[in-house]
Scaffold this motif. Sequence first.
Motif, PDB file in Angstrom:
ATOM      1  N   ALA A 170       0.828  -1.209   0.000  1.00  0.00           N
ATOM      2  CA  ALA A 170       0.000   0.000   0.000  1.00  0.00           C
ATOM      3  C   ALA A 170       0.862   1.259   0.000  1.00  0.00           C
ATOM      4  CB  ALA A 170      -0.935  -0.010   1.206  1.00  0.00           C
ATOM      5  N   GLY A 171       1.878   1.300   0.864  1.00  0.00           N
ATOM      6  CA  GLY A 171       2.737   2.477   0.924  1.00  0.00           C
ATOM      7  C   GLY A 171       3.517   2.684  -0.353  1.00  0.00           C
ATOM      8  N   SER A 172       4.001   1.601  -0.942  1.00  0.00           N
ATOM      9  CA  SER A 172       4.747   1.702  -2.201  1.00  0.00           C
ATOM     10  C   SER A 172       3.855   2.216  -3.318  1.00  0.00           C
ATOM     11  CB  SER A 172       5.328   0.331  -2.568  1.00  0.00           C
ATOM     12  OG  SER A 172       6.273  -0.097  -1.609  1.00  0.00           O
ATOM     13  N   GLU A 173       2.637   1.705  -3.400  1.00  0.00           N
ATOM     14  CA  GLU A 173       1.713   2.155  -4.447  1.00  0.00           C
ATOM     15  C   GLU A 173       1.314   3.608  -4.238  1.00  0.00           C
ATOM     16  OE1 GLU A 173       0.180   2.332  -7.744  1.00  0.00           O
ATOM     17  OE2 GLU A 173       0.422   0.199  -7.291  1.00  0.00           O
ATOM     18  N   ALA A 174       1.061   3.999  -2.993  1.00  0.00           N
ATOM     19  CA  ALA A 174       0.715   5.393  -2.712  1.00  0.00           C
ATOM     20  C   ALA A 174       1.852   6.323  -3.118  1.00  0.00           C
ATOM     21  CB  ALA A 174       0.384   5.556  -1.235  1.00  0.00           C
ATOM     22  N   ALA A 175       3.094   5.928  -2.817  1.00  0.00           N
ATOM     23  CA  ALA A 175       4.250   6.742  -3.184  1.00  0.00           C
ATOM     24  C   ALA A 175       4.351   6.909  -4.692  1.00  0.00           C
ATOM     25  CB  ALA A 175       5.528   6.103  -2.630  1.00  0.00           C
ATOM     26  N   TRP A 176       4.111   5.819  -5.415  1.00  0.00           N
ATOM     27  CA  TRP A 176       4.193   5.867  -6.876  1.00  0.00           C
ATOM     28  C   TRP A 176       3.137   6.804  -7.458  1.00  0.00           C
ATOM     29  CZ3 TRP A 176       7.603   4.704 -10.387  1.00  0.00           C
ATOM     30  CH2 TRP A 176       7.213   4.588 -11.733  1.00  0.00           C
ATOM     31  N   GLN A 177       1.925   6.725  -6.954  1.00  0.00           N
ATOM     32  CA  GLN A 177       0.852   7.574  -7.470  1.00  0.00           C
ATOM     33  C   GLN A 177       1.150   9.048  -7.215  1.00  0.00           C
ATOM     34  OE1 GLN A 177      -1.936   6.577  -9.233  1.00  0.00           O
ATOM     35  NE2 GLN A 177      -1.107   4.502  -9.255  1.00  0.00           N
ATOM     36  N   LEU A 178       1.635   9.364  -6.034  1.00  0.00           N
ATOM     37  CA  LEU A 178       1.978  10.753  -5.723  1.00  0.00           C
ATOM     38  C   LEU A 178       3.119  11.256  -6.601  1.00  0.00           C
ATOM     39  CD1 LEU A 178       1.653  10.395  -1.898  1.00  0.00           C
ATOM     40  CD2 LEU A 178       0.763  12.393  -3.111  1.00  0.00           C
ATOM     41  N   ALA A 179       4.190  10.494  -6.676  1.00  0.00           N
ATOM     42  CA  ALA A 179       5.349  10.921  -7.460  1.00  0.00           C
ATOM     43  C   ALA A 179       5.010  11.035  -8.939  1.00  0.00           C
ATOM     44  CB  ALA A 179       6.503   9.943  -7.251  1.00  0.00           C
ATOM     45  N   SER A 180       4.153  10.141  -9.433  1.00  0.00           N
ATOM     46  CA  SER A 180       3.763  10.191 -10.846  1.00  0.00           C
ATOM     47  C   SER A 180       3.007  11.463 -11.170  1.00  0.00           C
ATOM     48  CB  SER A 180       2.897   8.975 -11.196  1.00  0.00           C
ATOM     49  OG  SER A 180       3.632   7.773 -11.081  1.00  0.00           O
ATOM     50  N   GLU A 181       2.383  12.045 -10.176  1.00  0.00           N
ATOM     51  CA  GLU A 181       1.656  13.299 -10.375  1.00  0.00           C
ATOM     52  C   GLU A 181       2.522  14.521 -10.103  1.00  0.00           C
ATOM     53  OE1 GLU A 181      -1.750  15.649 -11.356  1.00  0.00           O
ATOM     54  OE2 GLU A 181      -0.859  13.748 -11.915  1.00  0.00           O
ATOM     55  N   GLY A 182       3.773  14.312  -9.730  1.00  0.00           N
ATOM     56  CA  GLY A 182       4.673  15.435  -9.503  1.00  0.00           C
ATOM     57  C   GLY A 182       4.744  15.899  -8.069  1.00  0.00           C
ATOM     58  N   VAL A 183       4.220  15.109  -7.149  1.00  0.00           N
ATOM     59  CA  VAL A 183       4.258  15.475  -5.731  1.00  0.00           C
ATOM     60  C   VAL A 183       5.403  14.714  -5.056  1.00  0.00           C
ATOM     61  CG1 VAL A 183       2.995  15.448  -3.545  1.00  0.00           C
ATOM     62  CG2 VAL A 183       1.765  15.872  -5.693  1.00  0.00           C
ATOM     63  N   PRO A 184       6.348  15.415  -4.433  1.00  0.00           N
ATOM     64  CA  PRO A 184       7.463  14.726  -3.786  1.00  0.00           C
ATOM     65  C   PRO A 184       7.000  13.908  -2.585  1.00  0.00           C
ATOM     66  CG  PRO A 184       7.569  17.077  -3.338  1.00  0.00           C
ATOM     67  CD  PRO A 184       6.481  16.890  -4.352  1.00  0.00           C
ATOM     68  N   VAL A 185       7.704  12.821  -2.348  1.00  0.00           N
ATOM     69  CA  VAL A 185       7.313  11.854  -1.323  1.00  0.00           C
ATOM     70  C   VAL A 185       8.527  11.503  -0.481  1.00  0.00           C
ATOM     71  CG1 VAL A 185       6.456   9.514  -0.905  1.00  0.00           C
ATOM     72  CG2 VAL A 185       5.551  10.841  -2.828  1.00  0.00           C
ATOM     73  N   VAL A 186       8.317  11.408   0.836  1.00  0.00           N
ATOM     74  CA  VAL A 186       9.298  10.803   1.724  1.00  0.00           C
ATOM     75  C   VAL A 186       8.657   9.519   2.247  1.00  0.00           C
ATOM     76  CG1 VAL A 186      10.727  11.031   3.776  1.00  0.00           C
ATOM     77  CG2 VAL A 186      10.221  13.048   2.373  1.00  0.00           C
ATOM     78  N   LEU A 187       9.249   8.392   1.901  1.00  0.00           N
ATOM     79  CA  LEU A 187       8.726   7.084   2.282  1.00  0.00           C
ATOM     80  C   LEU A 187       9.546   6.558   3.453  1.00  0.00           C
ATOM     81  CD1 LEU A 187       6.859   4.651   1.729  1.00  0.00           C
ATOM     82  CD2 LEU A 187       8.498   3.887   0.009  1.00  0.00           C
ATOM     83  N   ARG A 214      -3.920  10.208   6.718  1.00  0.00           N
ATOM     84  CA  ARG A 214      -4.711   9.246   5.949  1.00  0.00           C
ATOM     85  C   ARG A 214      -4.187   7.847   6.234  1.00  0.00           C
ATOM     86  NH1 ARG A 214      -5.544  13.367   1.970  1.00  0.00           N
ATOM     87  NH2 ARG A 214      -7.746  13.368   1.322  1.00  0.00           N
ATOM     88  N   PHE A 215      -5.040   6.851   6.019  1.00  0.00           N
ATOM     89  CA  PHE A 215      -4.627   5.470   6.229  1.00  0.00           C
ATOM     90  C   PHE A 215      -4.809   4.686   4.942  1.00  0.00           C
ATOM     91  CE2 PHE A 215      -4.943   6.992  10.459  1.00  0.00           C
ATOM     92  CZ  PHE A 215      -4.075   6.211  11.219  1.00  0.00           C
ATOM     93  N   ALA A 216      -3.924   3.716   4.745  1.00  0.00           N
ATOM     94  CA  ALA A 216      -3.944   2.929   3.513  1.00  0.00           C
ATOM     95  C   ALA A 216      -3.593   1.492   3.821  1.00  0.00           C
ATOM     96  CB  ALA A 216      -2.956   3.501   2.487  1.00  0.00           C
ATOM     97  N   GLY A 217      -4.120   0.579   2.997  1.00  0.00           N
ATOM     98  CA  GLY A 217      -3.729  -0.815   3.076  1.00  0.00           C
ATOM     99  C   GLY A 217      -4.488  -1.600   4.127  1.00  0.00           C
ATOM    100  N   LEU A 268      -3.307   2.902  -3.605  1.00  0.00           N
ATOM    101  CA  LEU A 268      -3.438   3.680  -4.841  1.00  0.00           C
ATOM    102  C   LEU A 268      -4.410   4.839  -4.651  1.00  0.00           C
ATOM    103  CD1 LEU A 268      -3.804   2.183  -8.405  1.00  0.00           C
ATOM    104  CD2 LEU A 268      -5.281   4.055  -7.664  1.00  0.00           C
ATOM    105  N   LEU A 269      -5.566   4.539  -4.060  1.00  0.00           N
ATOM    106  CA  LEU A 269      -6.562   5.589  -3.845  1.00  0.00           C
ATOM    107  C   LEU A 269      -6.052   6.647  -2.880  1.00  0.00           C
ATOM    108  CD1 LEU A 269      -9.884   3.543  -3.618  1.00  0.00           C
ATOM    109  CD2 LEU A 269      -9.161   5.083  -5.452  1.00  0.00           C
ATOM    110  N   THR A 270      -5.415   6.224  -1.802  1.00  0.00           N
ATOM    111  CA  THR A 270      -4.921   7.186  -0.831  1.00  0.00           C
ATOM    112  C   THR A 270      -3.866   8.096  -1.452  1.00  0.00           C
ATOM    113  OG1 THR A 270      -5.253   5.475   0.843  1.00  0.00           O
ATOM    114  CG2 THR A 270      -4.080   7.420   1.526  1.00  0.00           C
ATOM    115  N   GLY A 271      -2.994   7.524  -2.268  1.00  0.00           N
ATOM    116  CA  GLY A 271      -2.015   8.341  -2.964  1.00  0.00           C
ATOM    117  C   GLY A 271      -2.662   9.355  -3.890  1.00  0.00           C
TER     118      GLY A 271
END
Length: 452
Positions: A16-33, A347-350, A366-369
């Motif tokens: 869940a965390g990996s997918e959320a990070a990917w969705q955010l970064a793909s939209e141009g939002v920086p992520v700290v995982l 927010r919570f995911a997974g 994915l949705l949370t991201g």
Amino acid sequence: MTSSSKSVHIIGGGLAGSEAAWQLASEGVPVVLHEMRPQRATEAHQTESLAELVCSNSFRSDDAANNAVGLLHEEMRRAGSLIMRAADAHRLPAGGALAVDRHGFSAAVQQALLDHPLVELMREEMAGLPPAAWDSVIVATGPLTSPALADAIRSLTGEDSLAFFDAIAPIVHHDSIDLSVAWKQSRYDKGSPGGDGADYLNCPLDKPGYEAFVAALLAADKTEFKEWESNTPYFDGCLPIEVMAARGLDTLRFGPMKPVGLRDPRTGRRPWAVVQLRQDNALGTLWNIVGFQTKLKHGEQTRVFRTIPGLQGAEFARLGGLHRNTFLNSPRLLDATLRLKAMPRLRFAGQITGCEGYVESAAIGLLTGRFAAVERLGRALSAPPPTTAMGALLGHITGGADATTFQPMNVNFGLFPPLPGTLRGKERKQALSARALHDFDEWLAPAPLAAE
């Protein structure tokens, strides 16, 4: 693609965390995982890799037209899912299921995130609530959330975490399986992409052998519960095999050991019961025993499982295990976009949200991201329609379920709004799936996230 200057923080590097990070970064939002392994281990993980698969290597059915989880696969692919991209790239033969080489899959997810310029990975435990300066946080710590963070969440919400057990199936070295007894065949010879219609190894049992096996299961020593586990309910989708056996002599024969659609080539007949093994890695050297989650002690596992024809000399790469999963009472605690009502910056995911399964966990990630991305970028926020697999699962978690009896749930067509008319069976499932994909494409159309 324009980068937003302020990062979204994600706690937990599972699916869940990996997918959320990917969705955010793909939209141009920086992520700290933030991932606590290897600084702090869990009861179930064996590596420090992101998106590690700790139980089965199967994402279950990949049939988008007739199965709700297969439909969820397809929706995720259309939404640019990293988890599905990695799963498809590391697919193994498994009949109609999507099974993956667990190590290749995890490595692909981790490398994609490490290679993305907007993703920063930090190996550290979050021992308590995240700093107040973090205005957008996704908690995707999964079913094995660290005690310090779990205690902080409980204190904040005033709700005790609910819990269930998740049991891990054993893995056997292929070269230790007696292939003069076990044979390769999928039920009804149903094949999968890249397979040959013979994706499972089958170990047959006659009636006396089956009954002796059940008796041995029931008599074997089990792992003792700790005090904090003693009143924890099992999740029916992942019951230990000995718990199923205790429900009746024929329970296993109509469950994971059902022999339907199979014929023993030595006799030309269907066996009384069968134990199936599924390929667990790309090399084909490891095979997991399907449906054999267990809490037997390790010595008892080797003794009892080696009574199965074909596994008399089995060498185990991993024995079964048992751990506790914790999850929120999400219908009471989360809003429609998975924000904690008591602290909306979280927010919570997974799986911690009360969904069950790898794919469901990744889908909620994915949705949370996406929710966090559009919020950060100031766009209009919308959830997928309840007629879609993602929307149906989200609706169940955030209000569709009864908060007083809430338990983890796999995606299934029972969560979808009913269709008009009197369609039944396969026609109903196909109509629900067709409606879902149509509505999902419409939801994606206004502002799709870029898939890299």
